[in-house]
Design an enzyme around this catalytic site. Structure first.
Site, PDB file in Angstrom:
ATOM      1  N   GLY A 159      12.820  -0.831  21.746  1.00 18.40           N
ATOM      2  CA  GLY A 159      12.510  -1.807  21.145  1.00 18.40           C
ATOM      3  C   GLY A 159      11.176  -2.659  21.386  1.00 18.40           C
ATOM      4  N   LYS A 160      10.448  -1.917  22.390  1.00 21.20           N
ATOM      5  CA  LYS A 160       9.357  -2.773  23.121  1.00 21.20           C
ATOM      6  C   LYS A 160       8.253  -3.029  21.984  1.00 21.20           C
ATOM      7  CE  LYS A 160       7.989   0.105  26.067  1.00 21.20           C
ATOM      8  NZ  LYS A 160       9.064   1.268  25.750  1.00 21.20           N
ATOM      9  N   THR A 161       7.974  -2.166  21.003  1.00 21.34           N
ATOM     10  CA  THR A 161       7.061  -2.290  19.886  1.00 21.34           C
ATOM     11  C   THR A 161       7.314  -3.271  18.832  1.00 21.34           C
ATOM     12  OG1 THR A 161       6.231  -0.089  20.098  1.00 21.34           O
ATOM     13  CG2 THR A 161       5.644  -1.120  18.092  1.00 21.34           C
ATOM     14  N   LYS A 210      -2.197  -2.052  23.105  1.00 23.43           N
ATOM     15  CA  LYS A 210      -1.473  -0.941  23.788  1.00 23.43           C
ATOM     16  C   LYS A 210      -2.315  -0.136  24.531  1.00 23.43           C
ATOM     17  CE  LYS A 210       2.161   2.098  23.806  1.00 23.43           C
ATOM     18  NZ  LYS A 210       3.491   2.004  23.618  1.00 23.43           N
ATOM     19  N   ASP A 234       1.911   3.039  17.860  1.00 28.57           N
ATOM     20  CA  ASP A 234       2.699   1.603  18.057  1.00 28.57           C
ATOM     21  C   ASP A 234       1.446   0.347  17.626  1.00 28.57           C
ATOM     22  OD1 ASP A 234       4.955   2.817  19.021  1.00 28.57           O
ATOM     23  OD2 ASP A 234       3.998   2.473  21.128  1.00 28.57           O
ATOM     24  N   GLU A 269       1.315  -4.226  25.243  1.00 31.46           N
ATOM     25  CA  GLU A 269       2.487  -3.450  25.227  1.00 31.46           C
ATOM     26  C   GLU A 269       2.426  -2.234  26.251  1.00 31.46           C
ATOM     27  OE1 GLU A 269       5.498  -0.760  22.589  1.00 31.46           O
ATOM     28  OE2 GLU A 269       3.922  -1.850  21.574  1.00 31.46           O
TER      29      GLU A 269
END
Length: 188
Positions: free
Chosen positions: A15-17, A33, A44, A99
């Site tokens: 779930g980073k994005t 990113k 992303d 990210e």
């Protein structure tokens, strides 16, 4: 004061994005990113743009690699060499969310990892954690890796439902000043 953070996780697909998009919206931040490895038709950065809906600056990736693999392998396939000195934070007058790819020890070349990129960019970390068998181990290893590299852990995001026993153990191993955020399950 301007907030700049590096969003990393205890692994891939936790779930980073979506957490990055949430932070972009919450902090009215810009987004970057540095490395996109595969999924070039739906990056992303594109996902964050769709989720945020507001006018936000999304800086282009430094590397857009074709193969969905660790960056060092994707770069090898593409005939590219990734070096730490290739990365400089983009200038933003706003808050900035950066990210990462996968977890802290994802290789960007044969010698350097995402954790080295975080040190190079000199950013505090937002660590995304998801509850699964093994997440206590992965979380505490990530926390200790950040500590041993003198990288500030700013926030831990507990992404999705958590067993109270699991969350309690992870929280006991966090430095006192680390903020914790519990959010509903946000994937990708």
């Amino acid at each position: 004061m301007k907030k700049q953070v590096f969003v990393s996780g205890i692994g891939t697909g936790i779930g980073k994005t979506f957490c990055s998009a949430l932070l972009v919206k919450l902090w009215q931040a810009d987004y970057w990113k540095p490395i996109q490895s595969g999924d070039l038709d739906m990056t992303d950065s594109m996902t964050v743009r769709e989720l945020v809906e507001d006018e936000v600056t999304i800086f282009p990736e430094r590397y857009r690699l074709n193969t969905a693999a660790s960056p060092h392998e994707s770069a090898r396939i593409d005939g590219v060499e990734i070096k730490l000195n290739d990365f400089q934070l983009p200038y933003s007058p706003n808050n900035l969310v950066v990210e990462g790819v996968g977890g802290l020890y994802v290789p960007i070349n044969e010698d350097k990892f995402i954790i080295d990129l975080i040190k190079h960019l000199n950013l505090p970390v937002v660590l995304v954690v998801k509850d699964y068998l093994g997440c206590i181990n992965h979380s505490i290893l990530s926390i200790k890796a950040l500590e041993s590299n003198n990288i500030v852990l700013d926030t831990v995001v507990f992404n999705g439902p958590f067993s109270s026993a699991t969350e309690r153990v992870i929280r006991r191993h966090l430095p006192e000043e680390v903020a914790c955020l519990n959010i509903p399950w946000l994937h990708k």
